[in-house]
Design a protein around this motif. Structure first.
Motif, PDB file in Angstrom:
ATOM      1  N   LEU A 133      29.927  10.831  63.094  1.00 42.87           N
ATOM      2  CA  LEU A 133      30.142  11.333  64.455  1.00 42.87           C
ATOM      3  C   LEU A 133      31.625  11.382  64.807  1.00 42.87           C
ATOM      4  O   LEU A 133      32.030  12.089  65.713  1.00 42.87           O
ATOM      5  CB  LEU A 133      29.410  10.437  65.459  1.00 42.87           C
ATOM      6  N   THR A 134      32.416  10.623  64.088  1.00 41.24           N
ATOM      7  CA  THR A 134      33.851  10.543  64.383  1.00 41.24           C
ATOM      8  C   THR A 134      34.626  11.347  63.338  1.00 41.24           C
ATOM      9  O   THR A 134      35.476  10.828  62.639  1.00 41.24           O
ATOM     10  CB  THR A 134      34.302   9.082  64.368  1.00 41.24           C
ATOM     11  N   ASP A 135      34.308  12.627  63.236  1.00 42.64           N
ATOM     12  CA  ASP A 135      34.853  13.428  62.144  1.00 42.64           C
ATOM     13  C   ASP A 135      36.094  14.211  62.525  1.00 42.64           C
ATOM     14  O   ASP A 135      36.707  14.842  61.672  1.00 42.64           O
ATOM     15  CB  ASP A 135      33.775  14.361  61.579  1.00 42.64           C
ATOM     16  N   THR A 136      36.450  14.226  63.817  1.00 41.70           N
ATOM     17  CA  THR A 136      37.714  14.849  64.212  1.00 41.70           C
ATOM     18  C   THR A 136      38.428  13.898  65.174  1.00 41.70           C
ATOM     19  O   THR A 136      37.840  12.931  65.664  1.00 41.70           O
ATOM     20  CB  THR A 136      37.526  16.202  64.946  1.00 41.70           C
ATOM     21  N   LEU A 137      39.669  14.225  65.476  1.00 39.85           N
ATOM     22  CA  LEU A 137      40.433  13.369  66.393  1.00 39.85           C
ATOM     23  C   LEU A 137      39.995  13.552  67.845  1.00 39.85           C
ATOM     24  O   LEU A 137      40.483  12.855  68.733  1.00 39.85           O
ATOM     25  CB  LEU A 137      41.926  13.643  66.245  1.00 39.85           C
ATOM     26  N   LYS A 138      39.064  14.466  68.096  1.00 37.21           N
ATOM     27  CA  LYS A 138      38.471  14.550  69.429  1.00 37.21           C
ATOM     28  C   LYS A 138      37.431  13.441  69.603  1.00 37.21           C
ATOM     29  O   LYS A 138      37.075  13.080  70.721  1.00 37.21           O
ATOM     30  CB  LYS A 138      37.801  15.915  69.627  1.00 37.21           C
ATOM     31  N   ASP A 139      36.905  12.952  68.501  1.00 40.76           N
ATOM     32  CA  ASP A 139      35.870  11.934  68.591  1.00 40.76           C
ATOM     33  C   ASP A 139      36.291  10.581  68.042  1.00 40.76           C
ATOM     34  O   ASP A 139      35.688   9.566  68.364  1.00 40.76           O
ATOM     35  CB  ASP A 139      34.604  12.406  67.871  1.00 40.76           C
ATOM     36  N   TYR A 140      37.299  10.568  67.182  1.00 39.90           N
ATOM     37  CA  TYR A 140      37.869   9.294  66.740  1.00 39.90           C
ATOM     38  C   TYR A 140      39.127   9.093  67.570  1.00 39.90           C
ATOM     39  O   TYR A 140      40.123   9.786  67.390  1.00 39.90           O
ATOM     40  CB  TYR A 140      38.204   9.311  65.244  1.00 39.90           C
ATOM     41  N   ASP A 169      43.498  17.227  54.367  1.00 42.60           N
ATOM     42  CA  ASP A 169      43.546  17.593  55.776  1.00 42.60           C
ATOM     43  C   ASP A 169      42.849  16.520  56.612  1.00 42.60           C
ATOM     44  O   ASP A 169      42.294  15.559  56.083  1.00 42.60           O
ATOM     45  CB  ASP A 169      43.010  19.011  56.016  1.00 42.60           C
ATOM     46  N   ARG A 170      42.925  16.692  57.940  1.00 42.18           N
ATOM     47  CA  ARG A 170      42.461  15.615  58.825  1.00 42.18           C
ATOM     48  C   ARG A 170      40.952  15.411  58.741  1.00 42.18           C
ATOM     49  O   ARG A 170      40.468  14.284  58.886  1.00 42.18           O
ATOM     50  CB  ARG A 170      42.903  15.923  60.257  1.00 42.18           C
ATOM     51  N   LEU A 171      40.210  16.490  58.498  1.00 40.81           N
ATOM     52  CA  LEU A 171      38.755  16.330  58.362  1.00 40.81           C
ATOM     53  C   LEU A 171      38.451  15.476  57.136  1.00 40.81           C
ATOM     54  O   LEU A 171      37.604  14.578  57.170  1.00 40.81           O
ATOM     55  CB  LEU A 171      38.083  17.702  58.211  1.00 40.81           C
TER      56      LEU A 171
END
Lengths: 794, 316
Positions: free
Chosen positions: A716-723, A272-274
């Motif tokens: 800190l960049t663990d989801t596509l909201k932050d990456y 999964d994306r995480l």
């Protein structure tokens, strides 16, 4: 180009839309998660480390094993007992298993695999695995890691020419620290594996969206203690993208394979994306210091590079290749003969790195081209002019580090880029903008784009003396099988495992020309089956190798089949084989009319080969099939630390025009021009797609993409909201042009072009921003509004 | 990325929904467009025992134009600013009542809504998510980086909420109390939001800067002003993504009335705490919020028919 010229050239060189798109656009793609290759596969969920670095004090899987629907659990201890550490291209201070044994070394590292009836139950049970961690201080600074013997993987120094003298005689020396943070290709589809262990045969079959097999099939097999024949890797026909990132799937072939072996059931796992963002794979982070020695007239006299590659928590094959991939092109587009490189590779507590589009190129050209920009500023010479002064002009050209630039027209590309960009008008606009107080800048990048890697380059990590005992390596070969069935249907099998590049379309064009048929009549499969498709240790989708060796193998195999068709046709028509021409699905007797006596259809020839071996010319085997392999010439193992690391070297000149908003630090790309010479373009439409795609990948790295960690190593960049990778709406328009200087080293004159703009764009935009902000020093990536405003405000 | 087990409840009527909310209380989460809740559940970052799906409730997907109560621009004590106690707007002004289930995209397509509201909608999400994401969901979720709460604050909008026993209105100023925390009680359902519309002498604007449009903003700002005889007589200024909640910035409104947009920018920077992460420092966000306030204020004034007072105040 006139219609006549098109007709003469055939299908190769035409902007043919991709045959692959029909199925994809209709939702008929068959990706790894769509496949049910074995009945009754159980589903895996992976328990992963939340820490960047910690000791595992205690692992308790009993509650998970007892949970509803659970088949069983594979732990790090099982992995250690059932497998061996993965091999890489250098010895590593830390053994690398598919799951952590007693210490976790990056966020997301697998600790246990919970297998259950479905993924929901597997995740429910995974939440019941108790792991007692003792957190340790994480190492995130590659420059600090070089002093730690447990972190330093390798250190080598290279000298070519006389760099000391060059720097001693220089009029001007410029340089700086250019760091390239780890980023990713972010494929839409993450990793996926379906593993089926057959205890009777002692064979593991793994369906997976790997982009290989190449060397990594062997790495996975060795870790599993299996001879290569007992690890069968099968890739799906369709891929949701890779950009290099999926080379890391081999780790999960081993992990999920072990789960299947321990639990006695087929096991499937879809990342999964995480999981993907935390633990799939990233590019190699690089910390580089560079110095350039210039004469007052602008001649580049010498270059010194001190590079540290951060490969993350474990040395994952083919690392530390990122450090050496560019070795033949270290001096880029320039004639400079004096070069020193100090190359160090370290482990840190980040996600393991390996292939990511450009592999080592973006990290190399950011400092090299940045140094040229700083040199131009100091020398008060226009950067495009400074590049022009130093360009390689005579071909073939051998670089000081052993690279061979077989053909090219660097100066012609530069002239074309200057013209396309309207360079003088841009400079005038810059003068006006600056007078008005605006932050307007122009940046240039000249990039030699290597393609078709010489697998021997990786051995540079070893001292020359210790290389002696190993098998010499120069691999780059690819294989293909062409078959014509009794009804005249043409099938081609290659193992180039495309992830969206349209290999099937290009192979169809090439085969169509060689057999004189329409490309729509050629069925191509480019997915790999390591037991049944033609492949070599180099086979796979990386280093932009398809248009050279992938196409080369397909062409060789087709030529063998075409030769046989001509022989049979000659026999039927009472002529020599070399008097036969294949055209429009028919074999013609050259120089005669189109009557029944002088032509015979391909379909009839195929029928004869299958139905009537007796009627074939003497000595000709029945059937119509050929398998052939092709390896590009002029590649050899390294000698005296010099290597032609890649068969071909294309060329890219980019000119970026940017403006930074003084009030907000926001970066706007006003114009972007990219001129390429990738030799002969087999399909200009697909070539343009690669250039634009490479642009987006590089643009992401320079403007906003980078993995970020907190002080404790948390991601800190663990989801596509932050990456944040750019979407099409975020991309500026790119104006492109292509020149075609044919390669003398590939069968159709093509050079690779899948990675060039990923290498050039970060350098060109970074240089433009340095220019806009009047900077004499590099700026840390990514160039976010906040970072640029802090510089403006300082 | 699969949610933990939960009870899925789909009431057909509002009464049924309110019963369920009273029964499950804090254990339940309301599902509307699902663009925040569903990913959070899939990532197991929230694991409610029950999900109450309100998408079948009748009457919540309507937009009505008309009079909305108590929505004057101004009121210095409530975080706005006005000159000499000027009566601005009164207690009934023209406006739009937006049902909780109206999607962000649906409202975007609606003619005649307030300028700041119209301008913020394209930033509330990506094209695809805006087709499902609801206005009510955005207001009730209380995302500190959300756009709609900032505009609701600037316009002095209100939220209408109901429980099994009562219906009440919550002024935007009273709505947000912390990160993802509102004054809605667990048994209350937000049924609509009320947005005063721009009228004669009134203007509003919204602006933001995001690293990628549709994603979380670096900072955003909304301003609403009333102009009389070419002078600003009342103003409200709100900012997002600079604190643990959307903020109404009273001193910025006062500075705007007194000295114009640049003064409002300086007052914003002096007032807001700022918030730093790996995308931007707190210092940058404070600076940016000021720039955005100045921009939104200048455009709101122009829309209200006022003179552009951009040079009037101290520069940030």
């Amino acid at each position: 180009m006139t219609d006549q010229a098109v007709a003469t050239r055939g299908w190769i060189g035409r902007a043919l839309p991709r045959f692959e798109d029909e199925a994809l656009l209709r939702g008929r793609g068959r990706f790894i998660d769509d496949l049910e290759p074995v009945p009754g596969a159980h589903h895996a969920a992976i328990v992963r480390s939340p820490h960047a670095h910690a000791r595992i004090r205690h692992l308790d899987v009993s509650a998970a094993e007892a949970a509803d629907g659970v088949t069983g659990v594979l732990t790090g201890a099982d992995v250690q007992a059932m497998s061996r550490p993965f091999a890489a291209a250098a010895p590593s201070p830390v053994p690398y298993y598919a799951a952590a044994v007693d210490t976790v070394r990056h966020v997301g590292e697998p600790v246990a695999v919970v297998v259950a009836r479905d993924r929901y139950l597997a995740e429910d049970a995974a939440a019941r695995v108790r792991v007692d961690y003792d957190p340790l201080a994480p190492v995130l600074d590659a420059r600090a890691a070089v002093h730690d013997s447990d972190a330093l993987v390798s250190e080598r120094s290279f000298h070519y020419g006389d760099p000391e003298a060059a720097f001693a005689h220089a009029d001007v020396i410029v340089g700086g620290r250019f760091d390239f943070p780890a980023w990713t290709g972010l494929p839409l589809e993450g990793y996926g594996v379906v593993a089926d262990w057959d205890p009777g045969a002692g064979t593991l079959t793994a369906w997976c969206n790997f982009q290989g097999p190449f060397t990594l099939h062997g790495v996975a097999a060795a870790a599993l203690g299996l001879p290569g024949t007992r690890l069968r890797v099968i890739t799906p026909e369709h891929s949701g993208g890779s950009f290099g990132i999926k080379s890391g799937v081999f780790v999960y072939v081993a992990l999920i394979g072990l789960a299947s072996r321990k639990l006695g059931v087929p096991v499937r796992w879809t990342e999964d994306r995480l999981e993907h963002l935390a633990a799939s794979q990233t590019s190699t982070g690089r910390c580089a210091e560079i110095e350039g020695a210039f004469a007052a007239d602008g001649e580049l006299l010498g270059v010194r590079i001190d590079a540290i590659d951060d490969v993350g928590a474990y040395l994952r094959a083919p690392e530390p290749a990122s450090m050496y991939r560019m070795h033949g092109a270290l001096t880029g587009a320039y004639r400079v003969r004096n070069l020193a490189l100090r190359a160090r590779v370290v482990l840190t507590n980040r996600c393991p790195s390996a292939l990511n589009r450009g592999f080592g190129g973006p990290q190399h050209y950011l400092p090299l081209e940045g140094m040229m920009a700083l040199g131009a500023r100091r020398l008060r010479i226009d950067p495009l002019r400074l590049a022009e002064l130093n360009l390689v002009r005579r071909f073939p050209y051998e670089t000081p580090s052993g690279g061979l630039y077989a053909s090219g027209d660097f100066a012609g590309c530069l002239r074309e880029a200057r013209e396309l960009s309207g360079y003088e008008a841009r400079r005038e606009e810059r003068r006006r903008a600056r007078r008005a107080g605006r932050l307007y800048g122009i940046g240039v990048a000249c990039v030699v784009e290597p393609s078709i890697s010489n697998m021997g380059y990786v051995t540079l990590v070893e001292e020359e003396a210790s290389r002696g005992n190993a098998l010499p390596k120069s691999g780059n070969a690819e294989g293909a099988t062409v078959t014509i069935n009794p009804a005249g249907g043409i099938g081609v099998r290659v193992s180039t495992t495309p992830q969206g590049q349209g290999h099937g379309t290009v192979v169809a064009q090439v085969v169509a020309d060689a057999l004189g048929v329409d490309p729509s009549q050629v069925a191509v499969r480019a997915d790999a089956d390591t037991s049944f498709s033609p492949w070599t240790v180099a086979s796979g989708n990386y280093s932009s190798r398809f248009s050279g060796v992938g196409v080369g193998a397909a062409l060789r195999a087709t030529e063998q089949v075409a030769g046989k068709l001509r022989a049979i046709a000659g026999h039927v028509l009472g002529a020599d084989a070399d008097e036969i021409e294949l055209r429009d699905g028919v074999a013609h007797l050259r120089g005669s009319g189109d009557g029944a006596e002088t032509t015979v259809s391909l379909r009839r020839l195929a029928g004869m080969a299958h139905w009537n071996p007796e009627g074939l010319p003497e000595g000709l085997e029945p059937g119509l099939a050929a398998t052939a392999y092709y390896a590009a010439p002029e590649l050899a193992p390294p000698v005296d630390d010099r290597i032609s690391a890649s068969t071909e070297n294309g060329f890219v000149v980019d000119i970026a025009v940017v403006e930074v908003d003084r009030a907000t630090g926001r970066l706007a790309v006003i114009d972007y021009v990219s001129v390429h010479d990738a030799g002969r373009l087999l399909n200009p439409l697909l070539a343009e797609g690669q250039v634009i795609g490479g642009f987006a990948h590089g643009f992401g790295a320079v403007t906003r993409e980078a993995h970020a960690h907190g002080a404790d190593g948390e991601l800190l960049t663990d989801t596509l909201k932050d990456y944040l990778c750019p979407t099409p709406a975020d991309l500026p328009a790119v104006r492109t042009a292509h020149r075609e200087t044919p390669s003398p080293l590939t069968p159709l004159g093509a050079k690779g072009l899948g990675e060039g703009t990923t290498m050039s764009v970060p350098a060109a935009i970074h240089n433009a921003v340095m220019d806009a902000l009047h900077r004499d020093a590099p700026i840390a990536l990514p160039l976010t509004p906040a970072r640029l405003w802090e510089l403006i405000d300082a | 990325m699969k949610p933990a087990p939960f009870a899925y409840l789909r009431p057909e009527t509002e009464d049924e929904a309110l019963d369920l909310l009273r029964e499950h209380g804090d254990e339940a989460r309301i599902l509307a467009g699902g663009q925040s809740l569903v990913p959070l559940m899939s990532m197991r970052r929230v694991s409610p025992a029950a999900v109450v799906d309100i998408t079948r409730l009748p009457g919540l997907a309507e937009v009505r134009d008309g009079q909305v109560a108590g929505a004057e621009v101004g009121g210095a004590e409530a975080g706005g600013a006005e000159v000499g106690g000027a009566e601005v707007g009164g207690t009934e002004v023209a406006g739009t009542e937006v049902g909780a289930l109206v999607t962000q995209y649906g409202l975007e397509q609606r003619a005649g809504i307030d300028d700041a509201l119209r301008e913020c909608l394209p930033y509330t999400g990506h094209y695809a998510t805006r087709h499902r994401g609801t206005v009510g969901g955005s207001i009730a979720y209380g995302e500190p980086r959300g756009e709609l709460p900032v505009v609701l604050l600037a316009l002095a909008g209100r939220a209408r909420v109901r429980s099994r026993d009562a219906e009440r209105e919550i002024a935007a100023d009273e709505l947000y109390v912390g990160p993802y925390a509102t004054t809605l009680r667990a048994d209350e359902l937000l049924v609509s939001t009320r947005w005063p519309a721009a009228g004669l002498g009134r203007g509003s604007a919204f602006t933001e800067l995001a690293l990628r449009q549709g994603d979380f903003t670096l900072a955003c700002a909304a301003c609403a002003v009333t102009v009389r005889d070419g002078a600003i007589v009342a103003a409200r200024v709100a900012v997002g993504a600079v604190a643990d909640r959307p903020l109404l910035v009273g001193p910025a409104a006062e500075a705007l009335v007194a000295d114009g947009p640049r003064a409002a920018a300086a007052a914003t920077r002096a007032t807001i705490p700022g918030y730093g992460d790996h995308h931007a420092s707190a210092r940058y966000r404070r600076h940016l919020a000021g720039e955005l306030v100045a921009d939104a204020a200048a455009r709101a004034i122009a829309r209200a028919g006022g003179a552009p007072m951009t040079e009037g105040g101290a520069d940030g």
